[in-house]
Scaffold this active site. Structure first.
Site, PDB file in Angstrom:
ATOM      1  N   GLY A  45       0.820  -1.197   0.000  1.00 27.34           N
ATOM      2  CA  GLY A  45       0.000   0.000   0.000  1.00 27.34           C
ATOM      3  C   GLY A  45       0.858   1.253   0.000  1.00 27.34           C
ATOM      4  CB  CYS A  46       0.197   4.646  -1.278  1.00 23.90           C
ATOM      5  SG  CYS A  46      -1.486   4.878  -0.670  1.00 23.90           S
ATOM      6  CE1 TYR A  47      -1.700   8.448   3.496  1.00 18.73           C
ATOM      7  CE2 TYR A  47      -3.547   6.944   3.252  1.00 18.73           C
ATOM      8  CZ  TYR A  47      -3.049   8.229   3.260  1.00 18.73           C
ATOM      9  OH  TYR A  47      -3.889   9.289   3.050  1.00 18.73           O
TER      10      TYR A  47
END
EC number: 1.2.1.38
Lengths: 335, 335, 335, 335
Positions: free
Chosen positions: A146-148
């Site tokens: 995921g990005c975060y």
């Protein structure tokens, strides 16, 4: 001779970024796999229609000689398609959250629905190359982080492993993302007039990306406070991470932990002690930029970690993984 | 003692602006008339719920003693509701395009659907007070002008009437609007990530606001080229208008035409010869700001006309009309 | 073996874009030539300092084996430096307006100061390859076109040459640019809070880029009305061009003029008849995208022309010229 | 009969906002006091020149009958002018940081320069009415709070006083501000092209606003981590505040602390438990909006506090203080 690769979800922001990077990549030829509504589209310049399009089926992909398919699709679509492609012997890089967590129970807890492919979930390789490079090349199903969590784990894991965070005092990760993180779709929440000249917080303490940080950086949920926030920009994630340091007393010493951890990493860049990166520096790159500041008197520490959510946070990292899976130079097409 | 007025469509941008201005207006008390989906809403601060809400019916409005209802609704909804309220003796200020054109045929040509209230269309008063002030006070159905036409007519009509435009050379009106002009709704076209760092043209030469300019400023369609464009901002309209001047040879002379036309107008502001307004100056106001530049050698002329599309282009002008209809000072609540 | 090239003004937006593209270009090695204030800079990631830096002198450039120097500097600096480098046998690509006009008198009229290098002005080659490709390869001093004129000339010249514009009715070019067109410097006019949620016009009818359009597209000043405007975005130019067509009666026929003119041009893209491009499509590219709409009944015509002002409007086109000057494929590093 | 008040620094963003609100205020007449560069200005619409202008001297202000002067000036200018006006019997509301801290030593430590008016510093009243209402009416020199501290103190002080924060675990205040907080001036750091599509952190752990939070909310510096960040918007401050709760176990209980503290406060608005405010809601208002979320299982708590930095963070609060000083209703001109 190039390798054929496919993109599902090519009308979304991650899919468009995959197409952009893969088109310029010297080792592959991209194909667009049309899934449902993908056939409608905006007007294109005459004679510039992009990569060839085929139906989104394992048969069509096999016929085209596609070796790897990127799924830039929602988790429920990814579960269904990953099973179909892997069964047909086509490797999958999935950009959704479908295969990131460890157990079906954990998935259900955070994603609020049943996991339909528990066996694939077990097999999936979590593709954060900086921590898990050895396992990537052989993956049949690669789960792109995921990005975060990518920005958070690259900042936190070396510090936890070095023991320089006083975990009893807790860690705060205040995360901010550009609007493309919400996907490309009609929604009042992400309408221009709602977002411009605004700033808002969401998913306070219970964002579904939290477990990816906990499991990768060996942190307990009770010690980790995470809030996501919407910046009125198109792309970029900046996370401001707060903790109490132990065992290090200057910004330079804290920075050294990263220098040692990332000495040979092409995609992690460190700022001089006391300086911090901003989103401009990582825009349209696969870099994660990190800077630190430690108050020597009190041990209060702040780390700023920046990525492009469509770069290292999605398409860029997916292609970094593809490079490893296909035996290319890891930075091919990304520097 | 204040006058009760109602707002339909209070969740849209024009409706929100009506509520904001009317709440601070000393002579009226606003009510919100809930039409269809209006009951769902974002979280509000505790104890700050705004004006009282009642169903959107003529009965409920009559019971509440409402004298005037503002319709900030699409044309097809306005046609239906205007008929109901007017029948019940409640005056209507309609902000849609439903009652702006002169004949049902003209409406059908530009709006691509039948007009269901041809009699009301005949009765409706076009409420651009600077040109039509005398007719406004008695109106039962007041048709509030479109945003683009308001900026265009205030700039063009005095010049056409003064005969200083060489119409045989044509007029170009290059219009730009903030995104709120498209309404408050989920749409990919107005999604933040599609609009930010972008600029685009639409409705080239056939925007449905064109006939409002032609009929008010006495211009033939063949002499008038109009293009609408989307600026990545929330609110504001700027129109750059080009023509060949005749009978005047300096910016100052051209400006004088406006000085004479608008000497007593509180909501039209003129810039010194050679200077032009920008959108910042009209933001959240009911002003139309105008500036001119004329090249003496060749007669080429440019006029820049600015309004806030939610102010003089919608809610502000609607309240200016209401002030006239209720016998208030025309500027009440607007300066 | 790569060719060494130098960049002066590398801290400006055009200079930064030159560095970005040239770093990825397979045929050249960029050097940064430090001129005046260039040595101060923002903090950089450790170990990512970019190309080597040398003083901005002909001697230092010769010692480094530099063949071509890009001047991303103001006109008065470019005049001085171009003379020095050309004298030392180093070829120059100048991105300023110093060498774009034909005579010193013309320069003085539009730039309001004396030209100090009239002989170089005579020698300079105007580098709009689509119109002047043959002259570029041998140029010692290449004058890179202005941003506004590039978008305007690519749209206008084929139409004027084909005789499909009724010049007696005049041409309007309503031009809009992102803020980077004003350069990278401290200025209240381009401060974030002055520009965001704003839109403004400047240089009405007398922009210094006008003569570049007149001389390239064979238009008389009295027939051409040009206004520049500031969009609250970083980069991109969109020009909306209005005229009365003659000899063609449909959008498709008008489009055909472009199809014929640009059949073999890699950097001009045309939209299907009736569709128009937007700035998103040309962002970070060297493309000029063009779309048309013609009203058959009246002959009113609109052309929309889009470029990235830092791409085809500056650095991209400069590198396109460099490719021709050094014998590379014209699209090298740009597609 | 209205009271005459003066504005110094009326060309800055806080000064412009003071002029806007005071012009509509029923009890006062604003005057503009021209200090240094204030006489140059942008073109204004004809006949709309705003309030009368006089020189910025105590004599001129006395002659005009001015009772209160607002100083929207840098600290060093405020120190000099405050002394002059107070000596002449004119009351001062200072919006700078000159008189916010308690001792000259403390000022020197955080502002890095000597305080030239130590006696005035001792006399100054810190004007956060929600905490210090009784002292405001008699103030000769009113020190208007900083923008960041206003949002932080309104969120933190009730919680500290109620004992619901476990201070041994520390407090994190992650603060974000619009660009107008940096003032209205030419600066590369706040240039549009540097800020748009960017997000950056500054003054990590050592922002000069920190001591205002510590002294008002009774927190020790070692327990408080504060970082300021720049949002690409014009106005607004959002602070995300993290701590470990004690003695309360639900969001509703935490919210109750605020309900009790702010029951009678017109300018503090609370969101329902679990909901949080955003910047849109406070834009152009004098409100501070607060929302909370508490994780019952672990005690992790997050508070979101929003203000308009030019409203409650500067001009709005200054006028709230003026209302108290002049005996007006506290909300006059602000609701």
């Amino acid at each position: 001779m190039t390798t054929n690769v496919g993109i599902v979800g090519f009308r979304g922001y991650s899919g468009m970024e995959l197409e952009r990077i893969l088109t310029a990549h010297s080792g592959v030829t991209p194909w667009l796999l049309e899934h449902r509504a993908d056939s409608t589209q905006e007007p294109q310049p005459i004679g510039h229609s992009g990569p060839p399009r085929i139906p989104c089926t394992a048969e069509a992909a096999s016929d085209a000689g596609i070796q790897i398919v990127f799924l830039a699709t929602p988790p429920e679509v990814s579960m269904e398609l990953a099973a179909a492609f892997v069964s047909a012997g086509i490797r999958v890089v999935d950009l959704s959250g479908a295969f990131r967590l460890v157990t079906p129970e954990n998935y259900k807890h955070w994603y609020k629905s049943d996991h339909t492919q528990p066996e694939l979930l077990r097999e999936a390789v979590y593709g954060l190359p900086e921590f898990n490079r050895a396992a990537v090349p052989q993956a049949r199903l690669l789960s792109n982080p995921g990005c975060y969590p990518t920005a958070a784990n690259l900042a936190l894991r070396p510090l936890v492993q070095a023991g320089v965070i006083d975990l009893t005092r807790g860690i705060v990760c205040d995360a901010k993302s550009g609007v493309s993180g919400a996907g490309r779709k009609a929604s009042l929440k992400t309408a221009f007039s709602e977002v411009t000249e605004n700033f808002s917080a969401y998913s306070l303490l219970d964002h579904r990306h939290v477990p990816e940080v906990l499991m990768n950086s060996a942190i307990q949920e009770e010690d980790f406070s995470f809030t996501a926030q919407l910046i009125p920009i198109h792309r970029g994630i900046l996370e401001t991470i707060y903790f109490r340091a132990k065992g290090v007393t200057t910004s330079a010493e804290l920075l050294d932990v990263y220098v040692n951890a990332y000495r040979n990493e092409p995609f992690v860049r460190l700022y001089p002690a006391g300086a911090v990166p901003d989103l401009r520096g990582v825009n349209r790159t696969n870099f994660c930029d990190i800077g630190v500041r430690l108050d020597s008197k009190t041990g209060r520490a702040v780390v700023v970690s920046c990525i492009d959510n469509l770069g290292k946070g999605a398409a860029g990292q997916a292609i970094q993984n593809m490079n490893l899976m296909l035996g290319f130079n890891e930075t091919e097409g990304l520097l």
